[in-house]
Design a protein around this motif. Sequence first.
Motif: not given
Length: 324
Positions: A57, A50, A54, A47, A20
């Motif tokens: 995620v 979001s 990061d 991914r 992801a």
Amino acid sequence: DPAHGIASMGYDGQFAYQIAINPGDAASFLDIPAYRYQRILYPLLARLLSLGNDAVVPWMMITINLASLALGTLATEKILADHGQSRWYALTFGLFTGQMLSLRLDLTEPMAFMLAQWGVFLFDRKRLGWSGLLFALAALTRELTLLFPAACVLALLTGNRKIRGIVWGMAVLMPFMLWQVALRLWLGEWGIGSGGARASSFEIIPFKGWWGYHTEETMVFVLFSLFVLAVALVPSTAGIITAVKGLWRRHFGVGVWILLLNSLIFPFLPTSNVLNPPGLVRMVIGLVAATLDYGALERSKTALRFSVLWLFLLAFGEGLVAIY
């Protein structure tokens, strides 16, 4: 850190997280890259939702699985209601320990079996196009869900709709097969396999994954056997017998085929699955869904009442997480 070897690389949920946050270059953080990448839809959706952030995620992975549990339970409820059965049995699907484990560890099963259940619901409603699309997406989330559209194909073939069954089945399978080819060209391996690192192959002799377990401690084997038999092997054997009886009586409905295919896999499970209680209960999610589908579509009160017994596993949920 992959430098420390496969044994320290993590588990399925961590592999999904790695994909992801870095969809194109996570191979060095995966034990069997092609095998992990074949379950692409869950990490890719996390991914996308979001927006490439990061930090978001992990929260999105949890959100997707929570939504999937709710939607999968809703689909099961609708299947039950369509055939005049109590909606409350759907709680067995949503609260089963394998689902709770998957939610806790960010695994692919809640989303995969949610898509499969909606596929069954729409197939039963004769909406084959949308059903096929959802089954195809489920296969790209967890390959085990292919047993559900396979059962639908068998129902079409035995219902004198052979051409439609073949064409529809090929259309459902095509995205998964194209993705397998892409993985082969990209990573040099096919994704299909019996598991990740150190997984054993499927057994040829029925139930050898259980009775072939060797230990000098008799009590360990007895306790292990009680769990495996109660959770998976006895229910799957009952499912096989029930489905075969139905076929013998020329009941070729999709519910019978769903129960048969999702039960038949258990006698041949690899030892690495049978000896791993958390892994085993994840496999049983499909059997739970199949039992509920059979109970609804075939109006079997016995099957629906039997399914409730799986809820007793909730008492061991934390222990299973600790083992994992």
